[in-house]
Design an enzyme around this catalytic site. Structure first.
Site, mmCIF file in Angstrom:
data_model
loop_
_atom_site.group_PDB
_atom_site.id
_atom_site.type_symbol
_atom_site.label_atom_id
_atom_site.label_comp_id
_atom_site.label_asym_id
_atom_site.label_seq_id
_atom_site.Cartn_x
_atom_site.Cartn_y
_atom_site.Cartn_z
ATOM 1 N N HIS A 37 2.372 18.524 -27.252
ATOM 2 C CA HIS A 37 2.032 17.103 -27.092
ATOM 3 C C HIS A 37 0.768 16.694 -27.842
ATOM 4 O O HIS A 37 0.651 15.525 -28.216
ATOM 5 C CB HIS A 37 1.910 16.750 -25.604
ATOM 6 C CG HIS A 37 3.257 16.577 -24.937
ATOM 7 N ND1 HIS A 37 4.150 17.615 -24.811
ATOM 8 C CD2 HIS A 37 3.866 15.495 -24.393
ATOM 9 C CE1 HIS A 37 5.238 17.184 -24.201
ATOM 10 N NE2 HIS A 37 5.096 15.899 -23.940
ATOM 11 N N HIS B 294 9.312 9.824 -28.944
ATOM 12 C CA HIS B 294 8.398 10.768 -28.287
ATOM 13 C C HIS B 294 8.914 12.217 -28.376
ATOM 14 O O HIS B 294 8.184 13.125 -28.764
ATOM 15 C CB HIS B 294 8.194 10.367 -26.821
ATOM 16 C CG HIS B 294 7.371 11.349 -26.048
ATOM 17 N ND1 HIS B 294 6.025 11.526 -26.293
ATOM 18 C CD2 HIS B 294 7.693 12.243 -25.073
ATOM 19 C CE1 HIS B 294 5.563 12.468 -25.488
ATOM 20 N NE2 HIS B 294 6.546 12.921 -24.743
ATOM 21 N N LYS C 222 9.675 23.295 -13.928
ATOM 22 C CA LYS C 222 8.674 22.239 -13.742
ATOM 23 C C LYS C 222 8.292 22.116 -12.266
ATOM 24 O O LYS C 222 7.113 21.921 -11.941
ATOM 25 C CB LYS C 222 9.192 20.897 -14.286
ATOM 26 C CG LYS C 222 8.176 19.797 -14.035
ATOM 27 C CD LYS C 222 8.285 18.605 -14.903
ATOM 28 C CE LYS C 222 7.194 17.612 -14.479
ATOM 29 N NZ LYS C 222 7.212 16.372 -15.205
ATOM 30 N N ARG D 115 0.812 -1.230 0.000
ATOM 31 C CA ARG D 115 0.000 0.000 0.000
ATOM 32 C C ARG D 115 0.846 1.282 0.000
ATOM 33 O O ARG D 115 0.388 2.343 0.396
ATOM 34 C CB ARG D 115 -0.982 0.019 1.179
ATOM 35 C CG ARG D 115 -1.924 -1.167 1.144
ATOM 36 C CD ARG D 115 -3.161 -0.949 1.969
ATOM 37 N NE ARG D 115 -4.070 -2.053 1.770
ATOM 38 C CZ ARG D 115 -4.013 -3.212 2.418
ATOM 39 N NH1 ARG D 115 -3.101 -3.404 3.359
ATOM 40 N NH2 ARG D 115 -4.874 -4.164 2.154
ATOM 41 N N LYS E 165 4.269 11.711 -11.701
ATOM 42 C CA LYS E 165 3.366 10.921 -12.550
ATOM 43 C C LYS E 165 3.967 9.525 -12.695
ATOM 44 O O LYS E 165 5.128 9.386 -13.080
ATOM 45 C CB LYS E 165 3.210 11.558 -13.931
ATOM 46 C CG LYS E 165 2.284 12.743 -13.936
ATOM 47 C CD LYS E 165 1.994 13.191 -15.355
ATOM 48 C CE LYS E 165 1.036 14.371 -15.371
ATOM 49 N NZ LYS E 165 0.819 14.895 -16.734
ATOM 50 N N HIS F 83 1.434 13.649 -29.891
ATOM 51 C CA HIS F 83 0.749 12.364 -29.687
ATOM 52 C C HIS F 83 0.071 11.906 -30.977
ATOM 53 O O HIS F 83 0.024 10.703 -31.266
ATOM 54 C CB HIS F 83 -0.299 12.473 -28.569
ATOM 55 C CG HIS F 83 0.305 12.573 -27.199
ATOM 56 N ND1 HIS F 83 -0.332 13.168 -26.140
ATOM 57 C CD2 HIS F 83 1.491 12.146 -26.707
ATOM 58 C CE1 HIS F 83 0.446 13.118 -25.074
ATOM 59 N NE2 HIS F 83 1.551 12.500 -25.383
ATOM 60 N N ARG G 83 -0.762 22.884 -14.725
ATOM 61 C CA ARG G 83 0.101 21.778 -15.200
ATOM 62 C C ARG G 83 -0.261 21.332 -16.612
ATOM 63 O O ARG G 83 0.563 20.747 -17.314
ATOM 64 C CB ARG G 83 0.048 20.605 -14.206
ATOM 65 C CG ARG G 83 1.111 19.556 -14.491
ATOM 66 C CD ARG G 83 1.315 18.578 -13.354
ATOM 67 N NE ARG G 83 2.307 17.586 -13.694
ATOM 68 C CZ ARG G 83 2.822 16.693 -12.851
ATOM 69 N NH1 ARG G 83 2.428 16.700 -11.586
ATOM 70 N NH2 ARG G 83 3.709 15.810 -13.248
ATOM 71 N N GLU H 159 -2.652 18.298 -12.046
ATOM 72 C CA GLU H 159 -3.028 18.745 -13.388
ATOM 73 C C GLU H 159 -4.486 19.163 -13.491
ATOM 74 O O GLU H 159 -5.213 18.737 -14.387
ATOM 75 C CB GLU H 159 -2.697 17.645 -14.421
ATOM 76 C CG GLU H 159 -2.549 18.193 -15.824
ATOM 77 C CD GLU H 159 -1.997 17.166 -16.825
ATOM 78 O OE1 GLU H 159 -1.134 16.366 -16.461
ATOM 79 O OE2 GLU H 159 -2.454 17.210 -17.971
ATOM 80 N N GLU I 207 11.905 18.417 -24.630
ATOM 81 C CA GLU I 207 11.159 18.782 -23.417
ATOM 82 C C GLU I 207 11.784 20.006 -22.727
ATOM 83 O O GLU I 207 11.085 20.827 -22.132
ATOM 84 C CB GLU I 207 11.091 17.596 -22.434
ATOM 85 C CG GLU I 207 10.386 16.351 -22.984
ATOM 86 C CD GLU I 207 8.848 16.439 -23.053
ATOM 87 O OE1 GLU I 207 8.282 17.451 -22.583
ATOM 88 O OE2 GLU I 207 8.223 15.501 -23.596
ATOM 89 N N ASN J 237 1.657 20.233 -21.523
ATOM 90 C CA ASN J 237 1.325 19.486 -22.740
ATOM 91 C C ASN J 237 1.613 20.275 -24.013
ATOM 92 O O ASN J 237 1.232 19.832 -25.105
ATOM 93 C CB ASN J 237 -0.144 19.048 -22.717
ATOM 94 C CG ASN J 237 -0.345 17.947 -21.693
ATOM 95 O OD1 ASN J 237 0.320 16.932 -21.747
ATOM 96 N ND2 ASN J 237 -1.238 18.180 -20.746
HETATM 97 N N1 GLY Z 1 5.157 15.476 -18.436
HETATM 98 C C1 GLY Z 1 4.200 16.410 -18.083
HETATM 99 C C2 GLY Z 1 3.904 16.448 -16.626
HETATM 100 O O1 GLY Z 1 4.670 15.945 -15.831
HETATM 101 O O2 GLY Z 1 2.884 16.960 -16.239
#
Ligand code: GLY
Length: 369
Positions: free
Chosen positions: A256, A273, A235, A128, A150, A260, A249, A245, A192, A253
């Site tokens: 992206h 990517h 960041k 957990r 993430k 994508h 946040r 997000e 990035e 993107n």
């Molecule tokens: N890669 C985008 C973020 O971490 O929100």
């Protein structure tokens, strides 16, 4: 040796440091000292893929073992996005169990984005939730996926569809690790980094644009340390203000939605990517100029930086209609509209939902050879 840079991700009691320095894991490096608060007296599992483990697992194991006072366990999985699935996460968790890791133990993700996302996801569910730290080895992981919390795995139906927000306790970046990174991977990471500069920092953009020609061949360690720390600081600010997000946040993107779509139409086997994001940055700038949001000289500078970092400015074998269709299925969309992040100036971008399909098609057409 360059001075170590420290960036703090401010999240109250879950705040954590990002350390950036060349030689952190060298025999005389700072890693042991930095690892002490997280690894002393604890069992540690290091997770790495089959490319990174032979290069760096021994150095990281040595530093961890000296601090933890215990034998470290190592879990190695086959390199590549195809490993980013539940089976690998189950293998990581089983390796934890087989090595008697308990709730006080630690998982260390050593590698690129795939490794970091899965190591942290396993840490978020084993017993957990146990602590994790990240040791990113690719430029893309250093400037993007390695920090921010993430985590996740892919499903056959789509990338990163399963996951959690789970912040690491610390992130240790040894920029010397970049010396073995293939050039194409370095270029991916720069996409990035450029993204963060276009979003938030004209000064960083200018540094990247004016960097010497050796930046892609023999990236100078001092310069890389500075660029990575600046990018992480940008960041970290966003993550501190909007961890999950819900608002700001989303700006991360930028490039992206276009990127994508390219990856999807090419079935994830053409562009990397970062390359798709690079083209997406140029496409976002062209679209913003077309809509009268961005001045022509700003757009030209964005195209110039995309070219400088050898990111693709043309898409082969794709139909504009297919690319537009793929944009509609981006999982970041809401209410059936395409969500786009568009630059209004270098250093300032905004979210848009209302761009006409014909204008997007026109931009795609302009990238066909
Ligand atoms: N890669 C985008 C973020 O971490 O929100």
């Amino acid at each position: 040796m360059a001075t170590m840079q420290t960036v703090q991700v401010e999240l109250g009691t879950r705040s954590y440091p990002i350390y950036v320095s060349p030689g952190l894991f060298a025999e005389d490096g700072n890693a042991k000292e930095l690892l002490r608060p997280y690894a002393a007296g604890r069992k540690v599992l290091i997770v790495a893929d089959s490319n990174v483990a032979p290069l760096y697992a021994a150095a990281v194991e040595r530093a961890v073992r000296e601090v933890s006072g215990e034998e470290t366990a190592l879990c190695v999985f086959p390199a590549g996005e195809q490993s980013k699935n539940f089976e690998t996460v189950a293998m990581i968790c089983r390796t934890c169990a087989q090595n008697q890791l308990d709730r006080g133990s630690l998982i260390a993700g050593l590698g690129g984005g795939v490794t970091g996302d899965m190591a942290a996801f396993a840490a978020s569910i084993y017993m957990r939730g146990i602590d994790c730290i990240q040791v990113p080895t690719s430029l893309l992981a250093m400037v993007d996926s390695g920090a921010g919390g993430k985590t996740g795995v892919d499903l056959p139906e789509g990338k990163n569809l399963i996951g959690s927000f789970y912040q690491p306790k610390a992130v240790l970046m040894d920029t010397e690790f970049l010396k073995t990174l293939p050039r194409r991977e370095l270029i991916n990471g720069f996409a990035e980094l450029i993204k963060h500069a276009i979003l938030f920092d004209r000064g960083l953009f200018d540094k990247l644009l004016n960097a010497g020609d050796d930046i892609l061949t023999h990236p100078p360690m001092d310069e890389m340390t500075e660029l990575i720390a600046l990018s992480c600081g940008l960041k970290a600010g966003v993550v501190s203000r909007d961890e999950q997000e819900k608002g700001e946040r989303m700006l991360l993107n930028l490039g992206h939605t276009f990127g994508h779509a390219i990856e999807k139409v090419q079935d994830f086997c053409g562009f990397e990517h970062g390359e798709a994001v690079g083209t997406g940055l140029a496409a976002s700038a062209r679209l913003a100029r077309e809509l009268g949001l961005l001045a022509q000289d700003e757009e030209e500078k964005i195209e110039e930086i995309v070219r400088k970092y050898e990111l693709p400015m043309a898409i082969e074998d794709c139909k504009p209609e297919e690319l537009l269709h793929a944009m509609y299925s981006d999982k970041k969309n809401r209410n059936g509209t395409i969500r786009l992040i568009l630059p209004h100036a270098i250093g300032h971008c905004e979210v848009h939902h209302d761009v006409p399909d014909e204008t997007i098609l026109k931009i795609w057409e302009s990238f066909l050879p």
